[in-house]
Design an enzyme around this catalytic site. Structure first.
Site, PDB file in Angstrom:
ATOM      1  N   VAL A   1      10.997  -3.951  -3.415  1.00 58.45           N
ATOM      2  CA  VAL A   1      11.319  -3.931  -1.988  1.00 58.45           C
ATOM      3  C   VAL A   1      12.794  -3.606  -1.817  1.00 58.45           C
ATOM      4  O   VAL A   1      13.633  -4.030  -2.605  1.00 58.45           O
ATOM      5  CB  VAL A   1      10.902  -5.252  -1.286  1.00 58.45           C
ATOM      6  CG1 VAL A   1      11.641  -6.444  -1.825  1.00 58.45           C
ATOM      7  CG2 VAL A   1      11.085  -5.183   0.215  1.00 58.45           C
ATOM      8  N   LYS A   2      13.042  -2.792  -0.812  1.00 53.27           N
ATOM      9  CA  LYS A   2      14.438  -2.462  -0.499  1.00 53.27           C
ATOM     10  C   LYS A   2      14.817  -3.146   0.800  1.00 53.27           C
ATOM     11  O   LYS A   2      14.085  -3.073   1.795  1.00 53.27           O
ATOM     12  CB  LYS A   2      14.609  -0.962  -0.334  1.00 53.27           C
ATOM     13  CG  LYS A   2      15.973  -0.597   0.243  1.00 53.27           C
ATOM     14  CD  LYS A   2      16.283   0.844   0.077  1.00 53.27           C
ATOM     15  CE  LYS A   2      15.903   1.661   1.276  1.00 53.27           C
ATOM     16  NZ  LYS A   2      16.521   2.983   1.270  1.00 53.27           N
TER      17      LYS A   2
END
Ligand code: 5RP
Length: 262
Positions: free
Chosen positions: A173-174
């Site tokens: 996840v960013k």
């Protein structure tokens, strides 16, 4: 984990230290010809050898990246709203997982918009993309907190968004760095990488990188703070020295200043 999925993830997150420097140049999909990214080919040619992977769209991959380059690709597959639209959260899937395989991508990336008007659509799209991607061992990077959602950039909101991305089965996840970032890291069972956000001076951007890594981030997916710098090569090397080289922000900034004097 299937061999193919594991192998693709290890192209992005380096197995020797579990860290990554991803170069983000996907901005044009909603911002158009962003300052200093007007000619993506120049950016790619200058910087690809200093990053572990490049995040970009299908169009920029085809037109601006030499197919002989070995740098792994993270293909953005969502879009559908521009910066002048009423609601950036109105995104859908624009590129298929099959196309990502054809383009030899090492992962696909898409945005989710937790708390925004089109939250539901983006989360259902994430679930559908993961279902499809799992069939082929293709990792999915969920991008959180873009657009208006940035205004809510605190640990509570970012923990919510990252945790939801992980619950759906994303592999990475960013998100954005925030105060109490450890809370975001500790409540999310998948690797978190951080975007740099709008251009800061280099010292501040290196501090941000260090703080995120120190709090437990697996690396960066950074764009503007690298290629909008007057010294993008020196800047990406400095970011790399924090992510992979255990340097602190002062050491990295000192190296950066020395390098630009040469
Ligand atoms: C936008 C993105 C960008 O790739 C992301 O914001 C990283 O770039 P920057 O470091 O310039 O913020 O996913 O949706």
């Amino acid at each position: 984990m299937d061999w193919g999925l594991k192998n693709r993830i290890s192209r992005i997150i380096k197995p020797h230290d579990g860290k990554t420097v991803m170069l983000a140049i996907d901005h044009g999909y909603f911002l158009g010809p962003t300052d200093k990214l007007e000619d993506p080919k120049k950016t790619v040619n200058k910087l690809e050898k200093f990053c572990d992977s490049i995040m970009l769209t299908r169009g920029i991959l085809r037109t601006s990246m030499n197919a002989k380059f070995a740098t792994p690709i993270v293909l953005r597959i969502s879009g559908g709203s521009s910066i002048i639209s009423n609601d950036l959260s109105n995104e859908k899937i624009t590129t298929s997982v099959k196309e990502a395989l054809r383009l030899n991508a090492s992962a696909v990336a898409m945005s989710i918009f937790v708390g925004a008007k089109y939250e539901h659509n983006s989360l259902i799209s994430l679930g559908n993309v993961i279902n499809e991607a799992e069939e082929f061992g293709m990792p999915v990077l969920a991008v959180t907190a873009v657009g208006k959602e940035l205004e809510k950039r605190d640990a509570r909101y970012l923990s919510l968004a990252c945790r939801i991305a992980s619950e759906f089965g994303s592999h990475i996840v960013k998100t954005y760095y925030c105060d109490e970032f450890e809370k975001v890291i500790n409540s999310c069972p998948i690797p978190i990488i951080i975007a740099g956000g709008p251009k800061l001076d280099e010292q501040k951007a290196l501090q941000l990188t260090y703080d995120a890594i120190n709090a437990g981030a697996a690396g960066v997916d950074m764009g503007r703070n690298i290629w909008q710098s007057e010294h993008p090569i020196e800047m990406i090397k400095a970011v790399r020295s924090i992510v992979h080289g255990n340097k602190n922000s002062n050491e990295a900034y000192t190296d950066f200043k020395l390098a630009i004097k040469k």
